[in-house]
Design an enzyme around this catalytic site. Sequence first.
Site, PDB file in Angstrom:
ATOM      1  N   TYR A 131       0.797  -1.291  -0.086  1.00 19.71           N
ATOM      2  CA  TYR A 131       0.048  -0.287   0.121  1.00 19.71           C
ATOM      3  C   TYR A 131       0.926   1.162   0.056  1.00 19.71           C
ATOM      4  CZ  TYR A 131      -4.436  -2.209   1.008  1.00 19.71           C
ATOM      5  OH  TYR A 131      -5.821  -2.887   1.139  1.00 19.71           O
ATOM      6  N   SER A 164       6.177  -4.846   5.202  1.00 17.16           N
ATOM      7  CA  SER A 164       6.656  -5.807   6.137  1.00 17.16           C
ATOM      8  C   SER A 164       6.732  -7.242   5.388  1.00 17.16           C
ATOM      9  CB  SER A 164       5.667  -5.871   7.091  1.00 17.16           C
ATOM     10  OG  SER A 164       5.673  -4.801   7.816  1.00 17.16           O
ATOM     11  N   GLU A 247      -6.970  -5.423   9.049  1.00 17.87           N
ATOM     12  CA  GLU A 247      -6.100  -5.403   9.445  1.00 17.87           C
ATOM     13  C   GLU A 247      -6.163  -4.879  11.079  1.00 17.87           C
ATOM     14  OE1 GLU A 247      -3.448  -2.444   7.919  1.00 17.87           O
ATOM     15  OE2 GLU A 247      -1.637  -3.187   8.650  1.00 17.87           O
TER      16      GLU A 247
HETATM   17  C1  FAD Z   1       6.383  -1.128  11.537  1.00 13.82           C
HETATM   18  C2  FAD Z   1       5.746  -0.833  10.198  1.00 13.82           C
HETATM   19  C3  FAD Z   1       5.383  -1.594   9.374  1.00 13.82           C
HETATM   20  C4  FAD Z   1       4.520  -1.155   8.191  1.00 13.82           C
HETATM   21  N1  FAD Z   1       4.119  -2.206   7.313  1.00 13.82           N
HETATM   22  C5  FAD Z   1       3.633  -1.785   6.312  1.00 13.82           C
HETATM   23  C6  FAD Z   1       3.403  -2.895   5.235  1.00 13.82           C
HETATM   24  O1  FAD Z   1       3.446  -3.904   5.337  1.00 13.82           O
HETATM   25  N2  FAD Z   1       2.727  -2.414   3.989  1.00 13.82           N
HETATM   26  C7  FAD Z   1       2.296  -0.903   3.837  1.00 13.82           C
HETATM   27  O2  FAD Z   1       1.705  -0.505   2.816  1.00 13.82           O
HETATM   28  N3  FAD Z   1       2.813  -0.286   4.865  1.00 13.82           N
HETATM   29  C8  FAD Z   1       3.189  -0.386   6.043  1.00 13.82           C
HETATM   30  N4  FAD Z   1       3.887   0.425   6.826  1.00 13.82           N
HETATM   31  C9  FAD Z   1       3.732   1.933   6.718  1.00 13.82           C
HETATM   32  C10 FAD Z   1       2.205   2.635   7.467  1.00 13.82           C
HETATM   33  O3  FAD Z   1       1.266   2.082   6.966  1.00 13.82           O
HETATM   34  C11 FAD Z   1       2.495   4.030   7.271  1.00 13.82           C
HETATM   35  O4  FAD Z   1       3.860   4.459   7.773  1.00 13.82           O
HETATM   36  C12 FAD Z   1       1.555   4.875   7.979  1.00 13.82           C
HETATM   37  O5  FAD Z   1       0.244   4.747   7.084  1.00 13.82           O
HETATM   38  C13 FAD Z   1       1.944   6.216   7.929  1.00 13.82           C
HETATM   39  O6  FAD Z   1       2.223   6.658   6.513  1.00 13.82           O
HETATM   40  P1  FAD Z   1       3.354   7.579   6.435  1.00 13.82           P
HETATM   41  O7  FAD Z   1       4.831   6.957   7.073  1.00 13.82           O
HETATM   42  O8  FAD Z   1       3.594   8.058   4.782  1.00 13.82           O
HETATM   43  O9  FAD Z   1       3.353   8.843   7.217  1.00 13.82           O
HETATM   44  P2  FAD Z   1       2.273  10.276   6.819  1.00 13.82           P
HETATM   45  O10 FAD Z   1       1.393   9.791   6.040  1.00 13.82           O
HETATM   46  O11 FAD Z   1       3.258  11.324   6.190  1.00 13.82           O
HETATM   47  O12 FAD Z   1       2.269  10.935   8.184  1.00 13.82           O
HETATM   48  C14 FAD Z   1       3.187  11.804   8.886  1.00 13.82           C
HETATM   49  C15 FAD Z   1       2.371  12.265  10.266  1.00 13.82           C
HETATM   50  O13 FAD Z   1       1.526  13.107   9.759  1.00 13.82           O
HETATM   51  C16 FAD Z   1       0.231  12.852  10.500  1.00 13.82           C
HETATM   52  N5  FAD Z   1      -0.880  12.980   9.656  1.00 13.82           N
HETATM   53  C17 FAD Z   1      -1.014  12.712   8.340  1.00 13.82           C
HETATM   54  N6  FAD Z   1      -2.094  13.189   7.985  1.00 13.82           N
HETATM   55  C18 FAD Z   1      -2.709  13.625   8.883  1.00 13.82           C
HETATM   56  C19 FAD Z   1      -4.022  14.118   9.000  1.00 13.82           C
HETATM   57  N7  FAD Z   1      -5.038  14.108   7.938  1.00 13.82           N
HETATM   58  N8  FAD Z   1      -4.648  14.593  10.144  1.00 13.82           N
HETATM   59  C20 FAD Z   1      -3.696  14.430  11.127  1.00 13.82           C
HETATM   60  N9  FAD Z   1      -2.313  13.966  11.266  1.00 13.82           N
HETATM   61  C21 FAD Z   1      -2.196  13.572  10.156  1.00 13.82           C
HETATM   62  C22 FAD Z   1       0.546  11.324  10.578  1.00 13.82           C
HETATM   63  O14 FAD Z   1      -0.418  10.852  11.818  1.00 13.82           O
HETATM   64  C23 FAD Z   1       2.114  11.200  10.914  1.00 13.82           C
HETATM   65  O15 FAD Z   1       2.184  11.578  12.269  1.00 13.82           O
HETATM   66  C24 FAD Z   1       4.347   0.043   8.143  1.00 13.82           C
HETATM   67  C25 FAD Z   1       4.815   0.913   8.895  1.00 13.82           C
HETATM   68  C26 FAD Z   1       5.511   0.574  10.125  1.00 13.82           C
HETATM   69  C27 FAD Z   1       5.930   1.600  10.981  1.00 13.82           C
END
Ligand code: FAD
Length: 396
Positions: A131, A164, A247
């Site tokens: 994703y 992951s 999930e």
């Molecule tokens: C251990 C681990 C395993 C993972 N495994 C997978 C996987 O297998 N497959 C996969 O696809 N992804 C995976 N992820 C990714 C995870 O789904 C994303 O990291 C998560 O959805 C956040 O996206 P981002 O990192 O792009 O942060 P961003 O979306 O850039 O967010 C950055 C910050 O801004 C805040 N924010 C963003 N938008 C808003 C809003 N509208 N209102 C308030 N606050 C907001 C967020 O809460 C966060 O604090 C994994 C992440 C981790 C840590």
Amino acid sequence: MDLTLTPAQEAFRAQVRDWLSRNVPPDWAPRPVTDIPRAEAYEFGRMWQQKLHAAGLLGLTWPREYGGRGLTWMEELIVQEAMVQHRAPPVLNILGIGMAGPTIIAYGTPAQKHRYLAKILTGEEIWCQGYSEPNAGSDLASLQTRAVRDGDHYLVTGQKVWTSLAHIADWMMLLARTDPEAPKHEGITYFLMDMHAPGVSVRPLRQLTGDTEFNEVFLDNVRVPAENMLGQVNQGWAVGITTLMYERLALGFGLQARFQIAVESVLALARRTPRNGATAGRDPVLRQKLAQLVIDSAVFKYTGARALTRLLKGERPGPEASVGKIWWCERHQALQELAQEILGPSAQLGRGSPWAVDEGMWQYTFLRSRANSIEGGTTQIQKNIVAERVLGLPRD
Ligand SMILES: Cc1cc2nc3c(=O)[nH]c(=O)nc-3n(C[C@H](O)[C@H](O)[C@H](O)COP(=O)(O)OP(=O)(O)OC[C@H]3O[C@@H](n4cnc5c(N)ncnc54)[C@H](O)[C@@H]3O)c2cc1C
């Protein structure tokens, strides 16, 4: 809801407990409570999953014709709780069983169900979730990976990140953009992608814990057969959200029981850690915090029961799962912080140090817990879901 088990469920629970007491490897039982299969245990994880499957302890709610047992979520809860109480090793194909399988059951054609479901349960085919991208995380609908139709295939190009288990996965739940002109939620399609296809490259990413549990995945003109589409073209958003609901459910479901075990572990730690001539468990400030965790554990259990009620009525998991995710994550992080406070400076010692308490597991679980508020959708995003879809507040 009524949490009393029927006589048949009581008998089922006794069978499950009996099987686990005979089959959980004795050297696993005292190990740290982690949900994540760690690198050194992948081969063991495959073997353990096969054993669980052969004993009929996986896919309890899945249809019988696809290798499941056609039982209810109550039996699933019984198994989850018993696994934790016996400190059973985690299941390796956690994303396949928790997410890909239920989504294929909900949206797959009969041919897709026959092709994929049984191998998810046996662990013959491991799944990952494609994703997130460098510019699409919380705002997932901004994803840019393209899938362009080419005869009876799609050519997929783009990049996924934080994937992951991609380094051991055979299949990916892939979201890709099939119509760049459409509004962003309407031009996305859900594919089942072969991770061994030419053009797929996986690069591991090292985490705070030192483990490489997730990866970057590069897709360069990967040929995905059109028959591997799950649901309809350009309608992948609804399919993708279903996966996310499962999930949160999969995360939330086992976590209530795991939280209870983690609370017991931290209580035991407090009882045996020296502090001011007595033990940490006698410190009045720490005692308050420990008591709060015990209360939290009970609250967590009954909040989980509300989500279970919905499932027992035959409904799909809803936004309630977000409440469980927020609660677990905040309280689990508090628990890990308390363990650090109890241990003091020795908490800094990790695996490999001969002086590390419990083989450095408290250091590992503290560091790993920082990801809880990001993985599976960040806490801020879960709060938005609860605000909009449970409380009916104005949209973000
Ligand atoms: C251990 C681990 C395993 C993972 N495994 C997978 C996987 O297998 N497959 C996969 O696809 N992804 C995976 N992820 C990714 C995870 O789904 C994303 O990291 C998560 O959805 C956040 O996206 P981002 O990192 O792009 O942060 P961003 O979306 O850039 O967010 C950055 C910050 O801004 C805040 N924010 C963003 N938008 C808003 C809003 N509208 N209102 C308030 N606050 C907001 C967020 O809460 C966060 O604090 C994994 C992440 C981790 C840590």
